[in-house]
Motif scaffolding. Structure first.
Motif, PDB file in Angstrom:
ATOM      1  N   ALA A 273     -33.195 -23.716 -14.185  1.00  0.00           N
ATOM      2  CA  ALA A 273     -32.372 -23.048 -13.171  1.00  0.00           C
ATOM      3  C   ALA A 273     -31.886 -21.670 -13.598  1.00  0.00           C
ATOM      4  CB  ALA A 273     -31.165 -23.922 -12.833  1.00  0.00           C
ATOM      5  N   ASP A 274     -32.151 -21.265 -14.844  1.00  0.00           N
ATOM      6  CA  ASP A 274     -31.599 -20.014 -15.351  1.00  0.00           C
ATOM      7  C   ASP A 274     -32.569 -19.430 -16.368  1.00  0.00           C
ATOM      8  OD1 ASP A 274     -29.818 -17.930 -15.716  1.00  0.00           O
ATOM      9  OD2 ASP A 274     -28.103 -19.225 -16.163  1.00  0.00           O
ATOM     10  N   SER A 275     -32.226 -18.287 -16.906  1.00  0.00           N
ATOM     11  CA  SER A 275     -33.044 -17.660 -17.944  1.00  0.00           C
ATOM     12  C   SER A 275     -32.130 -17.190 -19.064  1.00  0.00           C
ATOM     13  CB  SER A 275     -33.822 -16.462 -17.374  1.00  0.00           C
ATOM     14  OG  SER A 275     -32.932 -15.477 -16.882  1.00  0.00           O
ATOM     15  N   GLY A 276     -32.717 -16.950 -20.221  1.00  0.00           N
ATOM     16  CA  GLY A 276     -31.924 -16.453 -21.330  1.00  0.00           C
ATOM     17  C   GLY A 276     -32.423 -16.951 -22.663  1.00  0.00           C
ATOM     18  N   SER A 277     -32.022 -16.256 -23.694  1.00  0.00           N
ATOM     19  CA  SER A 277     -32.451 -16.595 -25.046  1.00  0.00           C
ATOM     20  C   SER A 277     -31.662 -17.783 -25.581  1.00  0.00           C
ATOM     21  CB  SER A 277     -32.269 -15.392 -25.968  1.00  0.00           C
ATOM     22  OG  SER A 277     -30.902 -15.013 -26.023  1.00  0.00           O
ATOM     23  N   ALA A 278     -32.111 -18.287 -26.728  1.00  0.00           N
ATOM     24  CA  ALA A 278     -31.415 -19.364 -27.425  1.00  0.00           C
ATOM     25  C   ALA A 278     -31.004 -18.890 -28.806  1.00  0.00           C
ATOM     26  CB  ALA A 278     -32.311 -20.602 -27.534  1.00  0.00           C
ATOM     27  N   ILE A 279     -29.892 -19.390 -29.260  1.00  0.00           N
ATOM     28  CA  ILE A 279     -29.426 -19.126 -30.619  1.00  0.00           C
ATOM     29  C   ILE A 279     -29.524 -20.433 -31.400  1.00  0.00           C
ATOM     30  CG2 ILE A 279     -27.547 -18.250 -32.043  1.00  0.00           C
ATOM     31  CD1 ILE A 279     -28.535 -16.266 -29.885  1.00  0.00           C
ATOM     32  N   ARG A 280     -30.123 -20.376 -32.572  1.00  0.00           N
ATOM     33  CA  ARG A 280     -30.173 -21.556 -33.431  1.00  0.00           C
ATOM     34  C   ARG A 280     -29.944 -21.141 -34.875  1.00  0.00           C
ATOM     35  NH1 ARG A 280     -34.284 -21.074 -36.528  1.00  0.00           N
ATOM     36  NH2 ARG A 280     -36.257 -20.130 -35.867  1.00  0.00           N
ATOM     37  N   ASP A 289     -38.112 -22.446 -30.524  1.00  0.00           N
ATOM     38  CA  ASP A 289     -38.904 -21.216 -30.436  1.00  0.00           C
ATOM     39  C   ASP A 289     -40.121 -21.415 -29.549  1.00  0.00           C
ATOM     40  OD1 ASP A 289     -37.411 -21.567 -32.980  1.00  0.00           O
ATOM     41  OD2 ASP A 289     -38.020 -19.502 -33.345  1.00  0.00           O
ATOM     42  N   ARG A 290     -40.730 -22.571 -29.627  1.00  0.00           N
ATOM     43  CA  ARG A 290     -41.930 -22.836 -28.827  1.00  0.00           C
ATOM     44  C   ARG A 290     -41.584 -22.908 -27.340  1.00  0.00           C
ATOM     45  NH1 ARG A 290     -44.477 -27.597 -32.767  1.00  0.00           N
ATOM     46  NH2 ARG A 290     -44.315 -26.388 -34.697  1.00  0.00           N
ATOM     47  N   ILE A 291     -40.461 -23.529 -27.024  1.00  0.00           N
ATOM     48  CA  ILE A 291     -40.010 -23.586 -25.626  1.00  0.00           C
ATOM     49  C   ILE A 291     -39.682 -22.186 -25.128  1.00  0.00           C
ATOM     50  CG2 ILE A 291     -38.175 -24.429 -24.102  1.00  0.00           C
ATOM     51  CD1 ILE A 291     -38.020 -26.906 -25.982  1.00  0.00           C
ATOM     52  N   ALA A 292     -38.987 -21.401 -25.948  1.00  0.00           N
ATOM     53  CA  ALA A 292     -38.628 -20.036 -25.551  1.00  0.00           C
ATOM     54  C   ALA A 292     -39.870 -19.191 -25.299  1.00  0.00           C
ATOM     55  CB  ALA A 292     -37.764 -19.397 -26.640  1.00  0.00           C
ATOM     56  N   GLU A 293     -40.851 -19.293 -26.175  1.00  0.00           N
ATOM     57  CA  GLU A 293     -42.075 -18.502 -26.027  1.00  0.00           C
ATOM     58  C   GLU A 293     -42.774 -18.819 -24.709  1.00  0.00           C
ATOM     59  OE1 GLU A 293     -46.159 -17.422 -28.531  1.00  0.00           O
ATOM     60  OE2 GLU A 293     -44.891 -19.106 -29.144  1.00  0.00           O
ATOM     61  N   LYS A 294     -42.831 -20.098 -24.346  1.00  0.00           N
ATOM     62  CA  LYS A 294     -43.463 -20.492 -23.080  1.00  0.00           C
ATOM     63  C   LYS A 294     -42.787 -19.809 -21.893  1.00  0.00           C
ATOM     64  CE  LYS A 294     -43.878 -24.395 -19.920  1.00  0.00           C
ATOM     65  NZ  LYS A 294     -43.506 -25.793 -19.652  1.00  0.00           N
ATOM     66  N   HIS A 295     -41.470 -19.652 -21.962  1.00  0.00           N
ATOM     67  CA  HIS A 295     -40.705 -19.092 -20.849  1.00  0.00           C
ATOM     68  C   HIS A 295     -40.475 -17.587 -20.983  1.00  0.00           C
ATOM     69  CE1 HIS A 295     -39.535 -22.903 -18.810  1.00  0.00           C
ATOM     70  NE2 HIS A 295     -39.686 -23.421 -20.009  1.00  0.00           N
ATOM     71  N   GLU A 297     -38.909 -16.074 -23.394  1.00  0.00           N
ATOM     72  CA  GLU A 297     -37.569 -15.824 -23.915  1.00  0.00           C
ATOM     73  C   GLU A 297     -37.614 -15.659 -25.429  1.00  0.00           C
ATOM     74  OE1 GLU A 297     -35.211 -15.220 -21.983  1.00  0.00           O
ATOM     75  OE2 GLU A 297     -35.631 -16.238 -20.092  1.00  0.00           O
ATOM     76  N   GLU A 298     -36.497 -15.202 -25.980  1.00  0.00           N
ATOM     77  CA  GLU A 298     -36.381 -14.990 -27.418  1.00  0.00           C
ATOM     78  C   GLU A 298     -35.490 -16.053 -28.050  1.00  0.00           C
ATOM     79  OE1 GLU A 298     -36.569 -10.500 -28.754  1.00  0.00           O
ATOM     80  OE2 GLU A 298     -34.985 -10.770 -27.251  1.00  0.00           O
ATOM     81  N   VAL A 299     -35.656 -16.217 -29.356  1.00  0.00           N
ATOM     82  CA  VAL A 299     -34.765 -17.057 -30.153  1.00  0.00           C
ATOM     83  C   VAL A 299     -34.189 -16.209 -31.278  1.00  0.00           C
ATOM     84  CG1 VAL A 299     -34.631 -19.015 -31.733  1.00  0.00           C
ATOM     85  CG2 VAL A 299     -35.919 -19.232 -29.614  1.00  0.00           C
ATOM     86  N   HIS A 300     -32.899 -16.332 -31.496  1.00  0.00           N
ATOM     87  CA  HIS A 300     -32.230 -15.575 -32.555  1.00  0.00           C
ATOM     88  C   HIS A 300     -31.704 -16.569 -33.584  1.00  0.00           C
ATOM     89  CE1 HIS A 300     -32.475 -12.062 -29.942  1.00  0.00           C
ATOM     90  NE2 HIS A 300     -32.062 -12.855 -28.970  1.00  0.00           N
ATOM     91  N   GLU A 301     -32.070 -16.356 -34.842  1.00  0.00           N
ATOM     92  CA  GLU A 301     -31.740 -17.274 -35.929  1.00  0.00           C
ATOM     93  C   GLU A 301     -30.503 -16.779 -36.670  1.00  0.00           C
ATOM     94  OE1 GLU A 301     -34.691 -19.588 -38.783  1.00  0.00           O
ATOM     95  OE2 GLU A 301     -34.382 -17.547 -39.505  1.00  0.00           O
ATOM     96  N   THR A 302     -29.611 -17.714 -37.016  1.00  0.00           N
ATOM     97  CA  THR A 302     -28.380 -17.362 -37.718  1.00  0.00           C
ATOM     98  C   THR A 302     -28.220 -18.239 -38.957  1.00  0.00           C
ATOM     99  OG1 THR A 302     -26.890 -18.996 -36.708  1.00  0.00           O
ATOM    100  CG2 THR A 302     -27.321 -16.984 -35.446  1.00  0.00           C
ATOM    101  N   PRO A 303     -27.318 -17.858 -39.867  1.00  0.00           N
ATOM    102  CA  PRO A 303     -26.926 -18.790 -40.924  1.00  0.00           C
ATOM    103  C   PRO A 303     -26.292 -20.041 -40.327  1.00  0.00           C
ATOM    104  CG  PRO A 303     -26.172 -16.558 -41.415  1.00  0.00           C
ATOM    105  CD  PRO A 303     -26.654 -16.545 -40.000  1.00  0.00           C
TER     106      PRO A 303
END
Length: 460
Positions: A273-280, A289-295, A297-303
């Motif tokens: 229902a929406d769009s946007g990146s994920a933070i993990r 990351d694989r789900i984001a790539e399909k859509h 979208e980007e994934v941003h990695e943090t400590p």
């Protein structure tokens, strides 16, 4: 003081021989001085909340007295209340900040305190450093300048907000809820019932001893919940930790659902229902990351640490942020992990389509993902040396596969040429080194963890 007061990954926690009323009052004075001197919010309202532990209400009242004596009005809930509800209240009412008395999932002999800034997100190190620099004995103003302490229900306004965020109509859904004797009892279960679900409760009575164990929603601690879901006709099992900022999910076919798989199902559901990146975090699955790539979208990695997830959510206007330990939040909500809101979202996901079917399809499309972690005892004052020694010992090959890259956001994350990875990092809450691994099978993960142990154990 015997042991210094120190704010780690999520506040200051200690056993009750160290976590005492005089020391809690010292923290209260430091927060009062910080809010007055750095945030310029003297005389405003601060909220103080607490979990279900025997000592928590008393420690919260200690903080109330110190803050009021420093000229702040103070808001305290009528009963122990989940951490995320305190965080949301700060934002909703534009309060100066909040203090939460909780040791979260730690055993009953612990307690803790965390400061939550006015934006409802976890305090970053620059904030906690300022607070620790101001640790001092209480220094009250003249009584005529003291603030007022008032007691209110914080849950009802939060519930209205939660139902605005989640399309909650669970009339045909059957849920077993395990509060683990924590602060989610009478909150998460009642919200699910208000949304129409049929709810069976486990450990929904207050027990300051948590039944003699830790209110940690791990697989081994949730076997009663697993049995209730697998042996009954429930569609879903949900558990919260002691202060209800984390969630665990149980499904009829899988039993305990790996938090990484919950994150994947959550992200896919939100993307419908929406769009946007994920933070993990670095310890969280590449399935995101694989789900984001399909859509697209980007994934941003943090400590590791939700404070870093929260910061990245703000930086990237992310749709969702989460970590493999069961902490998640979404856009439009506070930038703090929230096991209560996630319970509503988990029910919404299950009401639309069974979790097991959704996860089956995700793994069929993107490949099997398995993950596990272990801990090796390591004194806090040895952690930096161990990491330095490990840097000099990093191998070119791990468990039969070449090293493709090494990520150093938090410890050392060794990426291998078969898509698997091994992460070694110091715990932020315990005297331990953590070793995580992800691969395409449980056997592969075991091999990686064995290799990680052989690499790290001689260095401790």
């Amino acid at each position: 003081m015997d042991t210094p007061i120190s704010f780690g990954t999520d506040g200051w926690r200690a056993t009750l021989d160290e976590f005492t009323s005089p020391r809690v009052q010292i923290v209260g004075q430091a927060v009062a001085d910080y809010l007055r001197e750095v945030e310029d919010r003297a005389g405003e309202t601060v909220a103080v909340s607490y979990d279900a532990r025997e000592t928590s209400r008393g420690f919260a009242e200690d903080l109330c007295r110190v803050l009021a004596a420093n000229g702040f009005d103070v808001l305290i809930p009528e009963r122990d209340t989940p951490t995320p509800i305190l965080a949301w209240t700060l934002v909703d009412r534009d309060l100066a900040g909040g203090l939460m008395i909780t040791a979260s999932h730690n055993p009953p002999e612990y307690n803790g305190v965390k400061f939550i800034p006015s934006d409802g997100a976890p305090a970053l190190p620059e904030v906690t450093d300022e607070i620790m620099a101001r640790l001092a004995e209480p220094d009250p103003l003249p009584e005529s300048e003291h603030g007022r302490v008032s007691e209110e229900d914080l849950v009802a306004p939060y519930a209205d907000h939660a139902f605005d965020l989640v399309d909650a109509d669970f009339e045909d859904l059957s849920v077993v809820y395990d509060a683990m004797h924590g602060s989610g009892r009478g909150v998460t279960d009642e919200l699910l019932e208000e949304a129409g679900a049929s709810v069976e409760c486990l450990r929904c009575e207050r027990d300051p001893e948590f039944g003699g164990s830790s209110p940690e929603p791990s697989e081994e601690n949730l076997q009663e919940l697993v049995a209730a879901v697998e042996d009954g006709d429930a569609d879903l099992g949900i558990a919260n930790d002691g202060d209800a900022d984390r969630i665990a999910v149980v499904t009829p076919e899988r039993g305990f659902l790996d938090e990484n798989l919950f994150f994947a199902a959550l992200y896919e559901y939100l993307l419908e229902a929406d769009s946007g990146s994920a933070i993990r975090t670095v310890s969280t699955t590449f399935l995101i990351d694989r789900i984001a790539e399909k859509h697209g979208e980007e994934v941003h990695e943090t400590p590791v640490g939700f404070k870093w997830v929260a910061q990245a959510i703000a930086d990237h206007d992310a749709l969702v942020g989460g970590e493999e330990s069961g902490g998640f939040t979404i856009r439009g909500h506070i930038r703090e992990k929230d096991g209560v809101l996630m319970a509503l979202l988990a029910a919404a996901i299950a009401a639309e389509r069974p979790f097991d079917d959704r996860v089956d399809d995700l793994l069929a499309e993107f490949g099997e993902i398995h993950q596990n972690k272990i801990s090796l005892d390591c004194p806090d004052d040895e952690k930096e040396r161990v990491l330095a020694d490990l840097e000099a010992e990093l191998p070119d090959e791990v468990a039969g596969h070449d090293v493709a890259d090494v990520v150093t956001k938090d410890g050392f994350k060794i990426l291998l040429d078969d898509g698997s990875w091994l992460l070694v990092r110091p715990s932020g809450t315990e005297p331990a080194m953590r070793i995580y691994a992800e691969g395409e099978s449980d056997d592969r993960v075991r091999d990686l963890l064995d290799a990680g142990t052989e690499l790290v154990e001689p260095l401790i």
